[in-house]
Design an enzyme around this catalytic site. Sequence first.
Site, PDB file in Angstrom:
ATOM      1  NE  ARG A 286      -3.599  -0.935   2.370  1.00 20.43           N
ATOM      2  CZ  ARG A 286      -4.623  -1.025   1.567  1.00 20.43           C
ATOM      3  NH1 ARG A 286      -5.211  -0.154   0.689  1.00 20.43           N
ATOM      4  NH2 ARG A 286      -5.270  -2.228   1.507  1.00 20.43           N
TER       5      ARG A 286
ATOM      6  CG  ASN B 234     -14.482   9.511  -0.046  1.00 24.51           C
ATOM      7  OD1 ASN B 234     -14.417   8.868  -1.107  1.00 24.51           O
ATOM      8  ND2 ASN B 234     -15.021   8.724   1.134  1.00 24.51           N
TER       9      ASN B 234
ATOM     10  CG  HIS C 223     -19.060   6.370   2.878  1.00 26.21           C
ATOM     11  ND1 HIS C 223     -18.266   5.311   2.955  1.00 26.21           N
ATOM     12  CD2 HIS C 223     -20.218   6.069   3.754  1.00 26.21           C
ATOM     13  CE1 HIS C 223     -19.070   4.438   3.396  1.00 26.21           C
ATOM     14  NE2 HIS C 223     -19.871   4.858   4.312  1.00 26.21           N
TER      15      HIS C 223
HETATM   16  C1  GRF Z   1     -20.756   5.481  -5.134  1.00 28.10           C
HETATM   17  O1  GRF Z   1     -21.802   4.753  -4.300  1.00 28.10           O
HETATM   18  C2  GRF Z   1     -19.871   6.027  -4.132  1.00 28.10           C
HETATM   19  O2  GRF Z   1     -20.433   6.651  -3.125  1.00 28.10           O
HETATM   20  C3  GRF Z   1     -18.807   4.856  -3.862  1.00 28.10           C
HETATM   21  O3  GRF Z   1     -18.504   4.198  -4.973  1.00 28.10           O
HETATM   22  C4  GRF Z   1     -19.817   4.111  -5.846  1.00 28.10           C
HETATM   23  C5  GRF Z   1     -19.371   4.236  -7.198  1.00 28.10           C
HETATM   24  O4  GRF Z   1     -19.047   5.647  -7.580  1.00 28.10           O
HETATM   25  N1  GRF Z   1     -17.761   5.395  -3.188  1.00 28.10           N
HETATM   26  P1  GRF Z   1     -18.844   5.987  -8.942  1.00 28.10           P
HETATM   27  O5  GRF Z   1     -20.155   5.556  -9.697  1.00 28.10           O
HETATM   28  O6  GRF Z   1     -17.748   5.090  -9.380  1.00 28.10           O
HETATM   29  O7  GRF Z   1     -18.478   7.616  -8.820  1.00 28.10           O
END
Ligand code: GRF
Length: 221
Positions: free
Chosen positions: A72, A114, A116
């Site tokens: 990581r 971010n 969430h």
């Molecule tokens: C979304 O629900 C986001 O909140 C989470 O990943 C999902 C897909 O996001 N972190 P995206 O379509 O790749 O923006």
Amino acid sequence: MPDPKKLRPRFVILISGQGSNMQAIVQACQSGDCAAEVAAVIASRAETAGLAWAASQGIHTVGLAHTAYPNRETFDTALAQTIDQFSPDYVLLAGFMRVLTPGFVARFAGRLINIHPSLLPSFPGLHTHAQALATGVQSHGCTVHFVTPVLDHGPIIAQGVVAVHHHDTPESLASRVLGMEHLIYPQVACWLAQGRVHLTSDQRVLVDGVTTRLFTPGQHL
Ligand code: GRF
């Protein structure tokens, strides 16, 4: 007269897959709703649908396969060096599915954002919609927050709420939450571009000229 585009704050957006939140932010910048420039889209995989779409929009893209790094820390170092090449004012995580090291978070402290898919601090981590249904909550949603070393617990900038329906499945709930994500993340990006978002010394968020940072269905932002 200076070119206003040259004076725009710069975003780097990090994705891992479809990048629908990234697309919503890019479209807000393209339409002029958000006065920022997306300097680059970087993915944690060599190729993703989101990278292909961003490239089709003329945006610089980088696919940084995390599997190519032994651990990581080395991935995060390479990621940070790649980000720095674009001199962003903010780094927006948008469907970015990697847990970042404390060293990376410290390097971008105060400008790492971010989204969430839950109303934090409820339901950190994965499978948030299944968690919501399992606990019987009647409201659910999404949170845009500053990133800190503690996963999914940073100072909250905005939240979007949706009602849980009796017949909901994790998929139907996720779809409604995602629609709300596509409303609040571009709005927060606009506030960031305007320099209206402040993080106080006691880790509280202030947004100039905004009375509520809770968005509800049907509310026009
Ligand atoms: C979304 O629900 C986001 O909140 C989470 O990943 C999902 C897909 O996001 N972190 P995206 O379509 O790749 O923006």
